[in-house]
Design a protein around this motif. Structure first.
Motif, PDB file in Angstrom:
ATOM      1  N   LYS A 291       0.764  -1.497  -0.173  1.00 25.72           N
ATOM      2  CA  LYS A 291      -0.436  -0.071  -0.297  1.00 25.72           C
ATOM      3  C   LYS A 291       0.750   1.021   0.276  1.00 25.72           C
ATOM      4  O   LYS A 291       1.893   0.997   0.049  1.00 25.72           O
ATOM      5  CB  LYS A 291      -0.465  -0.196   1.294  1.00 25.72           C
ATOM      6  N   ILE A 292       0.152   2.729  -0.431  1.00 32.18           N
ATOM      7  CA  ILE A 292       0.934   3.792  -0.294  1.00 32.18           C
ATOM      8  C   ILE A 292       0.456   4.542   1.697  1.00 32.18           C
ATOM      9  O   ILE A 292      -0.580   4.238   1.527  1.00 32.18           O
ATOM     10  CB  ILE A 292      -0.112   4.316  -1.154  1.00 32.18           C
ATOM     11  N   SER A 293       1.882   4.385   2.243  1.00 29.89           N
ATOM     12  CA  SER A 293       1.271   4.724   3.480  1.00 29.89           C
ATOM     13  C   SER A 293       0.793   5.485   3.424  1.00 29.89           C
ATOM     14  O   SER A 293       1.050   6.774   3.038  1.00 29.89           O
ATOM     15  CB  SER A 293       2.464   4.377   4.011  1.00 29.89           C
ATOM     16  N   ASP A 294       0.168   6.089   4.934  1.00 28.56           N
ATOM     17  CA  ASP A 294      -0.247   7.032   5.562  1.00 28.56           C
ATOM     18  C   ASP A 294       0.265   7.725   5.553  1.00 28.56           C
ATOM     19  O   ASP A 294       0.881   9.524   5.809  1.00 28.56           O
ATOM     20  CB  ASP A 294      -0.841   6.671   6.841  1.00 28.56           C
ATOM     21  N   TYR A 295       2.000   7.505   5.868  1.00 32.11           N
ATOM     22  CA  TYR A 295       2.711   8.689   6.227  1.00 32.11           C
ATOM     23  C   TYR A 295       3.796   9.270   5.395  1.00 32.11           C
ATOM     24  O   TYR A 295       4.361  10.410   5.563  1.00 32.11           O
ATOM     25  CB  TYR A 295       4.199   7.242   6.689  1.00 32.11           C
ATOM     26  N   ILE A 296       2.809   8.906   3.879  1.00 32.33           N
ATOM     27  CA  ILE A 296       3.387   9.987   2.759  1.00 32.33           C
ATOM     28  C   ILE A 296       2.805  11.499   2.896  1.00 32.33           C
ATOM     29  O   ILE A 296       3.059  12.544   2.654  1.00 32.33           O
ATOM     30  CB  ILE A 296       3.134   9.426   1.674  1.00 32.33           C
TER      31      ILE A 296
END
Ligand SMILES: *[C@@H]1O[C@H](CO)[C@@H](O)[C@H](O)[C@H]1NC(C)=O
Ligand SMILES: *[C@@H]1O[C@H](CO)[C@@H](O)[C@H](O)[C@H]1NC(C)=O
Ligand SMILES: *[C@@H]1O[C@H](CO)[C@@H](O)[C@H](O)[C@H]1NC(C)=O
Ligand SMILES: *[C@@H]1O[C@H](CO)[C@@H](O)[C@H](O)[C@H]1NC(C)=O
Ligand SMILES: *[C@@H]1O[C@H](CO)[C@@H](O)[C@H](O)[C@H]1NC(C)=O
Ligand SMILES: *[C@@H]1O[C@H](CO)[C@@H](O)[C@H](O)[C@H]1NC(C)=O
Ligand SMILES: *[C@@H]1O[C@H](CO)[C@@H](O)[C@H](O)[C@H]1NC(C)=O
Ligand SMILES: *[C@@H]1O[C@H](CO)[C@@H](O)[C@H](O)[C@H]1NC(C)=O
Ligand SMILES: *[C@@H]1O[C@H](CO)[C@@H](O)[C@H](O)[C@H]1NC(C)=O
Ligand SMILES: *[C@@H]1O[C@H](CO)[C@@H](O)[C@H](O)[C@H]1NC(C)=O
Ligand SMILES: *[C@@H]1O[C@H](CO)[C@@H](O)[C@H](O)[C@H]1NC(C)=O
Ligand SMILES: *[C@@H]1O[C@H](CO)[C@@H](O)[C@H](O)[C@H]1NC(C)=O
Length: 417
Positions: A291-296
């Motif tokens: 996944k594309i992490s929330d941290y982005i």
């Protein structure tokens, strides 16, 4: 003191005054410094000229018996020491003579944009005076030999890009270069691994460009030691493996790009969040998954986010709305799904390109997108979106590429404004 003594001697020679006139000579010298380059430097430059097969007309000013400080492309200090040889785009052909290594005060050597072939003499790389060496855009076609270990040199900038260098990239050479700030070796045919130990010996390294070569193997963890590294490009190679955790310790990184390689694995969120200075992140055309992490959302400076042509899945994190400086978002050709309305695009006023082509997004085109008034390219085709476009699309004055179809290939329509 030494400088004065030197010009003094020269003056006496030139003016033919014996040493009793020292004071007078000194005054004359200070009033009008007469200095020409030494015979040794003269000879070294003439040797360089002799090894060219095409001199681009240099011979007209590079004449033996005249002061080489006045020759085309040559700069000297007051005392007549050659400090710069600047001959970019002069139509030079032939070899780069090792004789340039004799110039003891040479700091800048720029031979960019010629047609020089052969090798780069080690004498130049190991010079005890050269700080900037630019031989980019030539036809240098040997291997770049490893430097025998010697005392650290002052080299700061090395541009060997856009040549025909082949073979293994040096690895131990960098140990003798503790002042390196920039290396551009892009657009050659270097093979083998990316060296592990750049920054243990070159702690100031800020720019490393290895794009468009044939590097293989994985990204060395040692690059994480590069605390000053701002730009690291290694796209268009044959790199494999995952992104090493250590890399994310290089927190000065502003530009990180590895497109077109065979990298895989997940992109760890907490790791990414470490790189809080990132402006460009380009991992397109690899095999990244997960996944594309929330941290982005913590990359507040991010302007370009490229993850197209990978195997990413899951939803777009709503935290993407927090990357308010985004200009380009390219996530085409992945397995992303979910609703786009999760992202508040009205937080992204600078967005110019949004490419989500060939994914599995569902739902409607988010209303918030219509407030991105700078949008020039929007591609949402080949997803499972439904519904109608709002008339607010008229807000998008600069839109020149719009593709919204649901079937493969999409229906691209060009819109003139
Ligand atoms: C330049 O001139 C000097 C003195 O006349 C001479 O010794 C030297 O060989 C010449 N160099 C070349 C490259 O012609
Ligand atoms: C070398 O000269 C070219 C052409 O003028 C210039 O673009 C380039 O920046 C110079 N290289 C360095 C390292 O200054
Ligand atoms: C390098 O280029 C020169 C001139 O084009 C050519 O004669 C030579 O064979 C080349 N050397 C290698 C190692 O490819
Ligand atoms: C070569 O690279 C150096 C360092 O990045 C840069 O200053 C220089 O302008 C480059 N040369 C050319 C011709 O672009
Ligand atoms: C490296 O040099 C190439 C030209 O050979 C240039 O296109 C590229 O922008 C340079 N890289 C950096 C980071 O300046
Ligand atoms: C690579 O080098 C070639 C030959 O010098 C040049 O024509 C080309 O523009 C360079 N490509 C890049 C991306 O710098
Ligand atoms: C790319 O790297 C792999 C090993 O990781 C190697 O087997 C393959 O031959 C390389 N391909 C090229 C074109 O160099
Ligand atoms: C990153 O740096 C910190 C402190 O400098 C260190 O404790 C940590 O082990 C490093 N992490 C990696 C993965 O190298
Ligand atoms: C991605 O992985 C698949 C399956 O392992 C492989 O067939 C494909 O060549 C890989 N693509 C790249 C660009 O490495
Ligand atoms: C793509 O990712 C999925 C898991 O998300 C994995 O099962 C699949 O093997 C990956 N495909 C390739 C080609 O790597
Ligand atoms: C955006 O950032 C703010 C503060 O930095 C935070 O409170 C908020 O949860 C973030 N929003 C998202 C969607 O991550
Ligand atoms: C749009 O782009 C222009 C110039 O490219 C920029 O100055 C401006 O800040 C951007 N954002 C908005 C909301 O206009």
């Amino acid at each position: 003191m030494q400088t004065l003594h030197f010009s003094n001697k020269k003056c006496s020679k030139i003016l033919g005054i014996p040493s009793f006139g020292l004071t007078l000579v000194l005054l004359v010298c200070l009033a009008s410094p007469i200095s020409s380059c030494t015979e040794q430097e003269n000879g070294a430059l003439l040797q360089f000229l002799a090894e060219l097969s095409q001199d681009g007309g240099l011979a007209a000013s590079w004449r033996n018996g005249t002061d080489c400080c006045k020759w085309e492309g040559i700069t000297c200090r007051q005392d007549g020491t050659v400090t710069a040889v600047l001959l970019p785009s002069k139509g030079l052909e032939g070899h780069i003579s090792q004789s340039l290594g004799i110039l003891i005060g040479l700091q800048y050597l720029n031979l960019s944009g010629n047609s020089l072939s052969g090798g780069l003499p080690l004498e130049l790389l190991s010079s005890s005076s050269i700080t900037t060496l630019d031989v980019s855009f030539n036809r240098l076609n040997r291997t770049l030999q490893e430097l025998p270990s010697s005392t650290p040199g002052p080299l700061q900038v090395l541009n060997i890009s856009s040549n025909l260098f082949a073979g293994q990239f040096p690895s131990t050479t960098w140990k003798t270069m503790e002042n390196l700030i920039a290396i551009n070796a892009s657009n050659n045919s270097f093979t083998g691994q990316i060296p592990t130990q750049f920054c243990s010996t070159s702690p100031s390294l800020a720019l490393l460009d290895l794009c468009f070569n044939k590097f293989s193997g994985s990204i060395p963890p040692g690059l994480g030691d590069c605390s000053k590294l701002r730009e690291f490009r290694a796209g268009y190679n044959n790199l494999s493996g995952t992104l090493p955790d250590e890399l994310f310790n290089a927190t000065s990184l502003e530009h990180l790009s590895f497109p077109n390689n065979g990298l895989h694995g997940a992109i760890d969120g907490t790791n990414i969040a470490n790189l809080r200075n990132l402006v460009v992140l380009d991992l397109g055309r690899n095999n990244f998954s997960g996944k594309i992490s929330d941290y982005i959302g913590q990359l507040k400076r991010l302007e370009e986010f490229h993850l197209g042509n990978n195997n990413m899945s899951g939803e777009l994190p709503s935290s993407l709305s927090n990357c308010t400086n985004l200009i380009i978002v390219d996530l085409k050709s992945n397995n992303l799904s979910g609703e786009l309305t999760k992202v508040n695009f009205s937080n992204l006023p600078n967005l110019k390109t949004l490419d989500l082509w060939l994914n599995s997004f569902t739902g409607t085109v988010p209303e918030s997108l219509y407030s991105c008034s700078n949008l020039t390219a929007l591609r949402l085709s080949s997803n499972n979106l439904h519904g109608q476009l709002s008339s607010r699309i008229g807000n998008l004055k600069y839109l020149s590429f719009l593709s919204l179809g649901t079937t493969s290939g999409g229906s691209a329509c060009q819109r003139m404004t």
